[in-house]
Enzyme design. Structure first.
Site, PDB file in Angstrom:
ATOM      1  N   ASN A   1       2.298  16.783 -76.637  1.00 58.79           N
ATOM      2  CA  ASN A   1       3.296  15.555 -76.681  1.00 58.79           C
ATOM      3  C   ASN A   1       2.422  14.214 -77.237  1.00 58.79           C
ATOM      4  OD1 ASN A   1       4.133  13.191 -75.612  1.00 58.79           O
ATOM      5  ND2 ASN A   1       4.871  14.166 -73.522  1.00 58.79           N
TER       6      ASN A   1
ATOM      7  N   CYS B   1       7.538   7.209 -75.171  1.00 54.16           N
ATOM      8  CA  CYS B   1       8.045   8.278 -75.934  1.00 54.16           C
ATOM      9  C   CYS B   1       9.314   8.047 -76.655  1.00 54.16           C
ATOM     10  CB  CYS B   1       8.270   9.517 -74.977  1.00 54.16           C
ATOM     11  SG  CYS B   1       6.682  10.105 -74.043  1.00 54.16           S
TER      12      CYS B   1
ATOM     13  N   HIS C   1      12.107  14.661 -79.218  1.00 52.51           N
ATOM     14  CA  HIS C   1      10.868  14.181 -78.330  1.00 52.51           C
ATOM     15  C   HIS C   1      10.221  15.350 -77.766  1.00 52.51           C
ATOM     16  CE1 HIS C   1       7.541  12.733 -76.378  1.00 52.51           C
ATOM     17  NE2 HIS C   1       7.883  12.821 -75.245  1.00 52.51           N
TER      18      HIS C   1
HETATM   19  N1  COA Z   1      -2.450  24.421 -64.949  1.00 55.66           N
HETATM   20  C1  COA Z   1      -2.000  25.172 -63.947  1.00 55.66           C
HETATM   21  N2  COA Z   1      -1.381  24.809 -62.774  1.00 55.66           N
HETATM   22  C2  COA Z   1      -0.841  23.651 -62.707  1.00 55.66           C
HETATM   23  C3  COA Z   1      -1.061  22.786 -63.871  1.00 55.66           C
HETATM   24  C4  COA Z   1      -1.807  23.206 -64.855  1.00 55.66           C
HETATM   25  N3  COA Z   1      -2.329  22.707 -66.008  1.00 55.66           N
HETATM   26  N4  COA Z   1      -0.507  21.699 -63.727  1.00 55.66           N
HETATM   27  C5  COA Z   1       0.209  21.720 -62.559  1.00 55.66           C
HETATM   28  N5  COA Z   1      -0.104  23.029 -61.924  1.00 55.66           N
HETATM   29  C6  COA Z   1       0.442  23.576 -60.617  1.00 55.66           C
HETATM   30  C7  COA Z   1       0.961  22.556 -59.785  1.00 55.66           C
HETATM   31  O1  COA Z   1      -0.539  22.012 -58.881  1.00 55.66           O
HETATM   32  C8  COA Z   1       1.764  23.135 -58.833  1.00 55.66           C
HETATM   33  O2  COA Z   1       1.216  24.055 -57.824  1.00 55.66           O
HETATM   34  P1  COA Z   1       1.732  24.022 -56.608  1.00 55.66           P
HETATM   35  O3  COA Z   1       3.008  24.959 -56.574  1.00 55.66           O
HETATM   36  O4  COA Z   1       0.526  25.468 -55.791  1.00 55.66           O
HETATM   37  O5  COA Z   1       1.714  22.897 -55.917  1.00 55.66           O
HETATM   38  C9  COA Z   1       2.657  24.146 -59.790  1.00 55.66           C
HETATM   39  O6  COA Z   1       1.557  24.134 -60.874  1.00 55.66           O
HETATM   40  C10 COA Z   1       3.934  23.492 -60.185  1.00 55.66           C
HETATM   41  O7  COA Z   1       3.636  22.033 -60.464  1.00 55.66           O
HETATM   42  P2  COA Z   1       4.705  21.208 -61.324  1.00 55.66           P
HETATM   43  O8  COA Z   1       4.262  19.781 -61.428  1.00 55.66           O
HETATM   44  O9  COA Z   1       5.887  21.340 -60.387  1.00 55.66           O
HETATM   45  O10 COA Z   1       5.029  21.944 -62.475  1.00 55.66           O
HETATM   46  P3  COA Z   1       6.385  21.710 -63.769  1.00 55.66           P
HETATM   47  O11 COA Z   1       6.925  23.072 -63.960  1.00 55.66           O
HETATM   48  O12 COA Z   1       6.991  20.413 -63.050  1.00 55.66           O
HETATM   49  O13 COA Z   1       5.745  21.441 -64.886  1.00 55.66           O
HETATM   50  C11 COA Z   1       4.931  19.651 -66.172  1.00 55.66           C
HETATM   51  C12 COA Z   1       4.677  20.332 -65.031  1.00 55.66           C
HETATM   52  C13 COA Z   1       4.277  18.431 -66.357  1.00 55.66           C
HETATM   53  C14 COA Z   1       4.673  20.517 -67.436  1.00 55.66           C
HETATM   54  C15 COA Z   1       6.646  19.191 -66.246  1.00 55.66           C
HETATM   55  O14 COA Z   1       6.789  18.633 -64.925  1.00 55.66           O
HETATM   56  C16 COA Z   1       6.959  18.248 -67.497  1.00 55.66           C
HETATM   57  O15 COA Z   1       6.930  18.654 -68.538  1.00 55.66           O
HETATM   58  N6  COA Z   1       7.678  17.182 -66.939  1.00 55.66           N
HETATM   59  C17 COA Z   1       8.231  16.037 -67.732  1.00 55.66           C
HETATM   60  C18 COA Z   1       7.184  15.186 -68.659  1.00 55.66           C
HETATM   61  C19 COA Z   1       7.985  14.477 -69.380  1.00 55.66           C
HETATM   62  O16 COA Z   1       9.184  14.509 -69.742  1.00 55.66           O
HETATM   63  N7  COA Z   1       7.472  13.126 -69.423  1.00 55.66           N
HETATM   64  C20 COA Z   1       8.081  11.996 -69.927  1.00 55.66           C
HETATM   65  C21 COA Z   1       7.869  12.109 -71.441  1.00 55.66           C
HETATM   66  S1  COA Z   1       6.230  11.983 -71.668  1.00 55.66           S
END
Ligand code: COA
Length: 326
Positions: free
Chosen positions: A283, A112, A253
């Site tokens: 993204n 990214c 980004h």
């Molecule tokens: N739909 C519904 N629920 C979902 C889901 C989806 N698409 N994806 C994950 N969940 C659930 C998980 O299973 C988890 O459930 P649980 O609490 O029962 O275990 C819950 O949602 C929370 O998951 P979590 O991974 O903690 O969510 P989050 O708030 O961190 O959001 C991302 C997930 C990926 C959106 C977020 O972590 C993110 O943006 N991370 C940074 C990514 C990034 O910067 N990458 C580098 C650059 S590309």
């Protein structure tokens, strides 16, 4: 001699995948995706469309905007993690499609942050008088390395390309004022596509293990993102005797709306000084910053003389910031 972005261009594939469409594919819903990421829709390449097709169209848009012909280009740099092939570089396919016969080209993989790394190379080439006109392209077809059985990643990633034309300027009041790049190899397992590569060559086992797709520890990555972006942004601003209050626009980004808002809040940047395109582009890794910049440019969000802060955060880990006087 300084480097200056003289035009921007972009291309987004026609096909759109909505949050509602994803509800039919994995256990997710529009409300979760919107609240947790800010994404509403994403563009997805057609079968047969390759990364260099998107990159070529974005480059043509930038060239046409500046009224520059492909033959005038000295260098083509493509930032991508989804090249057409492992070999040769995607930049060479773009060169051929453009007919940029006087250029040389190569690819950069910094996920990214790829566009920022590519921009830093263009900046160095211009400053050292190695080149005068450079196409810096971020292009991705992430849908080809996305696991549509994994709800934690498939709602996030998308396809698209954008390009900036970088030229030499002798005007000290404009152009790229400063750039900072960072990486930390300690965290390579936070986000990865294990295969194909020398570690795990393409094999039946790699496909069965779904090692050919993006694997991401989203929450751990998220926790590191805001402070890393702030640290590197402050560093580049300080090096120029500037601070966040001098910034007219922050183009980040687009990984997650909450990350951009978190950075803006801590930097005390009002909403109108940030660009949000994640709702419509999702993204797109290396294409994300130039896509946001092109959108801002075409939608009248940037005026001549504006001080623009660019910043990125991505796999795994890379992060960066730059300051540009438009
Ligand atoms: N739909 C519904 N629920 C979902 C889901 C989806 N698409 N994806 C994950 N969940 C659930 C998980 O299973 C988890 O459930 P649980 O609490 O029962 O275990 C819950 O949602 C929370 O998951 P979590 O991974 O903690 O969510 P989050 O708030 O961190 O959001 C991302 C997930 C990926 C959106 C977020 O972590 C993110 O943006 N991370 C940074 C990514 C990034 O910067 N990458 C580098 C650059 S590309």
């Amino acid at each position: 001699m300084k480097a200056k972005i003289v035009s921007t261009g972009s291309y987004l594939p026609e096909k759109i995948l909505t949050n509602k469409d994803l509800e039919k594919m994995v256990d997710t819903n529009d409300e979760w995706i919107t609240q947790r990421t800010g994404i509403k829709i994403r563009h997805i390449a057609q079968d047969g469309e390759v990364t260099s097709d998107l990159a070529y169209k974005a480059a043509l848009d930038a060239l046409n905007s500046a009224n520059v012909s492909p033959e005038e280009i000295d260098v083509i740099i493509v930032a991508t993690v989804t090249p057409d092939q492992l070999l040769p570089a995607t930049a060479l396919f773009v060169q051929e499609k453009l007919g940029a016969k006087n250029a040389f080209g190569f690819d950069i993989n910094a996920a990214c942050s790829g566009f920022m790394y590519a921009l830093s190379v263009a900046d160095a080439y211009i400053r050292s008088n190695m080149a005068k006109k450079i196409l810096v392209i971020g292009a991705e077809i992430l849908s080809r390395i996305t696991d549509y059985q994994d709800r934690s990643t498939c709602v996030i990633f998308a396809d698209g390309a954008a390009c900036v034309l970088v030229e030499a300027t002798e005007n000290d009041d404009e152009g790229i004022l400063g750039l900072r790049l960072r990486s930390d190899g300690h965290y390579t397992d936070l986000m990865e596509v294990p295969s194909p590569g020398s570690h795990k060559p393409c094999s039946k086992e790699a496909i069965e293990n779904r090692d050919i797709y993006i694997k991401m520890k989203g929450n751990e990555t998220f926790k590191m993102s805001i402070r890393s972006i702030l640290e590197v942004s402050e560093d580049v601003l300080n090096s120029l005797d500037l601070s966040f209050k001098d910034i007219d626009l922050m183009v980040s980004h687009q990984a997650n709306r909450r990350i951009i808002e978190g950075v803006a809040k801590r930097a005390k940047l009002p909403e109108e000084k940030t660009i949000i395109t994640i709702d419509k582009h999702a993204n797109t890794a290396a294409a994300s910053i130039p896509l946001a910049l092109d959108w801002a440019n075409k939608n009248g969000k940037i005026k001549k003389g504006d001080l623009i802060l660019l910043n990125s955060f991505g796999a795994s880990l890379t992060w960066s910031a730059g300051v540009i006087r438009w």
